[in-house]
Design a protein around this motif. Structure first.
Motif, short mmCIF file in Angstrom:
data_model
loop_
_atom_site.label_atom_id
_atom_site.label_comp_id
_atom_site.label_asym_id
_atom_site.label_seq_id
_atom_site.Cartn_x
_atom_site.Cartn_y
_atom_site.Cartn_z
N PHE A 1 1.28 14.70 -8.62
CA PHE A 1 1.99 15.89 -8.91
C PHE A 1 3.23 16.13 -9.62
CE2 PHE A 1 0.31 15.46 -4.52
CZ PHE A 1 -0.51 16.60 -4.43
N TRP A 2 3.36 15.26 -10.76
CA TRP A 2 4.49 15.27 -11.68
C TRP A 2 4.61 16.38 -12.24
CZ3 TRP A 2 8.94 13.05 -12.71
CH2 TRP A 2 9.61 13.46 -13.77
N PRO A 3 3.63 17.29 -12.61
CA PRO A 3 3.96 18.41 -13.17
C PRO A 3 4.87 19.44 -12.38
CG PRO A 3 1.78 17.86 -13.95
CD PRO A 3 2.16 16.74 -12.87
N VAL A 4 4.26 19.41 -11.16
CA VAL A 4 5.35 20.22 -10.34
C VAL A 4 6.47 19.91 -10.00
CG1 VAL A 4 5.05 21.26 -8.08
CG2 VAL A 4 3.03 20.94 -9.05
N ILE A 5 6.65 18.45 -9.86
CA ILE A 5 7.89 17.77 -9.76
C ILE A 5 9.01 17.99 -10.96
CG2 ILE A 5 9.26 15.86 -9.24
CD1 ILE A 5 6.92 14.66 -7.74
N ASN A 6 8.34 18.10 -12.07
CA ASN A 6 9.03 18.14 -13.26
C ASN A 6 9.68 19.43 -13.43
OD1 ASN A 6 10.29 17.16 -15.71
ND2 ASN A 6 8.58 18.25 -16.93
N SER A 7 8.65 20.54 -13.16
CA SER A 7 9.21 21.90 -13.26
C SER A 7 10.35 22.41 -12.33
CB SER A 7 7.69 22.72 -12.77
OG SER A 7 8.12 24.11 -12.77
N LEU A 8 10.06 21.61 -10.88
CA LEU A 8 11.22 22.12 -9.95
C LEU A 8 12.30 21.43 -10.34
CD1 LEU A 8 9.37 21.14 -6.75
CD2 LEU A 8 10.05 23.39 -7.46
N LEU A 9 12.52 19.85 -10.92
CA LEU A 9 13.61 19.27 -11.69
C LEU A 9 14.32 20.34 -12.70
CD1 LEU A 9 12.60 15.66 -11.63
CD2 LEU A 9 14.25 16.84 -10.29
N GLN A 10 13.42 20.90 -13.77
CA GLN A 10 13.82 21.75 -14.63
C GLN A 10 14.55 22.93 -14.40
OE1 GLN A 10 13.97 21.02 -17.98
NE2 GLN A 10 12.72 19.27 -18.27
N TRP B 1 1.15 6.96 -6.59
CA TRP B 1 0.03 7.89 -6.87
C TRP B 1 0.49 9.43 -6.83
CZ3 TRP B 1 -2.75 11.52 -3.88
CH2 TRP B 1 -3.81 11.93 -4.32
N ALA B 2 1.18 9.62 -5.67
CA ALA B 2 1.72 10.83 -5.51
C ALA B 2 2.67 11.58 -6.70
CB ALA B 2 2.42 11.07 -4.10
N VAL B 3 3.62 10.53 -6.99
CA VAL B 3 4.20 10.94 -7.95
C VAL B 3 3.53 11.28 -9.53
CG1 VAL B 3 6.16 10.23 -9.53
CG2 VAL B 3 6.35 9.95 -7.09
N PHE B 4 2.55 10.50 -9.55
CA PHE B 4 1.75 10.49 -10.88
C PHE B 4 0.97 11.99 -10.70
CE2 PHE B 4 -2.20 10.08 -13.19
CZ PHE B 4 -1.50 10.03 -14.31
N LEU C 1 0.85 -1.25 0.11
CA LEU C 1 -0.01 0.09 -0.05
C LEU C 1 0.63 1.38 0.01
CD1 LEU C 1 -2.92 -0.95 2.61
CD2 LEU C 1 -2.93 -0.75 -0.14
N ALA C 2 1.91 1.20 0.67
CA ALA C 2 2.99 2.38 0.84
C ALA C 2 3.48 2.68 -0.62
CB ALA C 2 3.90 2.28 1.77
N ALA C 3 3.92 1.57 -1.25
CA ALA C 3 4.54 1.79 -2.53
C ALA C 3 3.33 2.44 -3.56
CB ALA C 3 4.91 0.53 -3.07
N MET C 4 2.24 1.97 -3.45
CA MET C 4 1.13 2.51 -4.33
C MET C 4 0.78 4.06 -3.94
SD MET C 4 -1.50 -0.82 -4.47
CE MET C 4 -2.66 -0.05 -5.47
N GLY C 5 0.89 4.25 -2.67
CA GLY C 5 0.73 5.62 -2.40
C GLY C 5 1.79 6.46 -3.06
#
Length: 425
Positions: free
Chosen positions: A313-322, A308-311, A301-305
């Motif tokens: 909030f991916w636009p925000v994470i990708n913007s921070l990485l860029q 889900w969080a990465v999927f 369940l933790a892995a699935m959570g």
């Protein structure tokens, strides 16, 4: 009237040169004591007036009861003046090995070439004249057929391991080398090593080599490798080797030899297999099993959570990485590293453009403004680069030195109050 003869001769010189034609000649290296199995050298010289536009093409040919080869040796450039005409020449050597006594006649062969006539390339074909030589019976070898003749023959052997002692199942490698002069490696006959009773014997493919340096001369070599293995203990003898050959220097049949070797084979080291001991696995209690299942479910369940969080909030994470990547690429250290890489491996024009961009990024208007107050080494290298690009200079920049001093920052200009008072107070 005699005084006019030199003038007439000079007038005839162009006609003589114009009428000159290419030709070929052959010479047999014959010392009068050729025997069957001996390599005979036949030098073929091809001459052309002026110069060659394409090299002569030397073909192979057949001679009954003889082997004809064209050794891979470099051709020789020669020159000769005949009847006042300068000829350029190329020499190539054939190797002829008679297989029986008798007279051997080399046929006429056509050799194609290209040469210059009045500055124009011209194709031609010349004939190598027929030459011959005689091979007689080898003295001191009555009743024996000479199959291999050479000079300065040596035969050697080596063992690995060097001490001829084995254990059952081990392998012994025997290497035999035959080195000779005045012949080709392909003509060196194999060594008769026989067999060893009690040992299994395996022969590898022989290795033949030509052009091996031996002092100031070159030699040919044949290398044979044998592998012996034993499946029982005992003492075994590898027999001696007798290698027959004809010495053309002393003109007599002779032989070279290798001594016999005794191999001691001892029993293999006995090893006792270790039987694996498996501990008795106690059956786990039911509550322990339930705990492990619950932990596994929670981990899933933790892995699935996390996924889900990465999927989500991916636009925000990708913007921070860029943004982090762009900030890193804009940093002074990153740009300095890229500039030094450019200096070490880029072209001179790319280096100059990179230095201009670098100087502007440091707040300078031009490259000259940045360099003017910089270290002497920086000024010197940039000046060499500018001369090479724009004034046909020949000096080369020291890339390592330039990369070392390029991290120069011009001091900020001091804010000094004006000496004159304002015009309109």
């Amino acid at each position: 009237m005699m005084k006019f003869l030199p003038g007439v001769f000079l007038l005839l010189l162009p006609a003589l040169a114009w009428g000159a034609e290419p030709f070929a000649r052959a010479t047999v290296e014959d010392n009068g004591n050729i025997v069957p199995g001996q390599q005979v050298r036949v030098d073929v010289d091809v001459f052309a007036p002026d110069f060659f536009t394409s090299p002569p093409q030397f073909p192979l040919f057949d001679v009954p009861d003889a082997l004809v080869t064209l050794p891979e040796e470099r051709t020789q450039n020669i020159s000769e003046t005949i009847d006042g005409v300068q000829y350029s020449g190329i020499r190539k050597s054939y190797a002829v090995v008679p297989q029986a006594p008798g007279k051997f006649v080399l046929p006429e062969i056509d050799i194609g070439l290209g040469y210059s006539v009045d500055g124009k390339p011209t194709r031609a074909t010349v004939k190598m004249p027929s030459v011959s030589f005689n091979a007689g019976e080898a003295s001191g070898a009555a009743g024996q057929r000479v199959v291999f003749a050479a000079s300065d023959l040596t035969i050697e052997q080596a063992f690995d391991p060097s001490a001829p002692s084995l254990k059952v199942g081990d392998a012994l490698v025997r290497t035999i080398t035959v080195t000779v002069e005045n012949t080709q490696a392909m003509m060196i006959p194999p060594v008769g090593v026989g067999t060893v009773s009690g040992l299994h014997q395996y022969e590898k493919q022989p290795k033949i080599e030509d052009g091996i340096p031996v002092g100031r001369e070159t030699a040919s070599r044949r290398t044979e490798t044998y592998v012996y293995t034993a499946d029982r203990e005992g003492s075994f003898t590898i027999p001696a080797v007798s290698y027959d050959w004809f010495d053309v220097a002393r003109h007599e049949q002779t032989s070279a030899s290798l001594p016999s070797i005794t191999v001691a084979v001892s029993p293999a080291v006995a090893t006792t297999p270790i039987k694996p001991v498996l501990d008795d696995v106690r059956r786990q209690a039911p509550h322990v099993v339930r705990q492990k299942v619950a932990l596994a479910i929670l981990g899933l369940l933790a892995a699935m959570g996390v996924l889900w969080a990465v999927f989500r909030f991916w636009p925000v994470i990708n913007s921070l990485l860029q943004n982090a990547r762009l900030k890193h690429q804009a940093s002074h250290g990153y740009r300095l590293k890229r500039l030094r890489q450019l200096i070490r491996s880029g072209s001179e024009q790319e280096i100059y453009n990179g230095l201009q961009t670098w100087s502007r990024s440091l707040g300078n208007g031009t490259l000259e403004e940045w360099v003017r107050f910089g270290p002497a080494d920086l000024q010197r290298q940039v000046d060499i680069l500018s001369q090479k690009l724009f004034r046909s200079g020949r000096a080369e920049i020291d890339r390592e030195r330039l990369a070392a001093v390029v991290d120069y920052r011009r001091p900020a200009r001091l804010n000094v109050s004006p000496v004159l008072p304002p015009l309109n107070p």
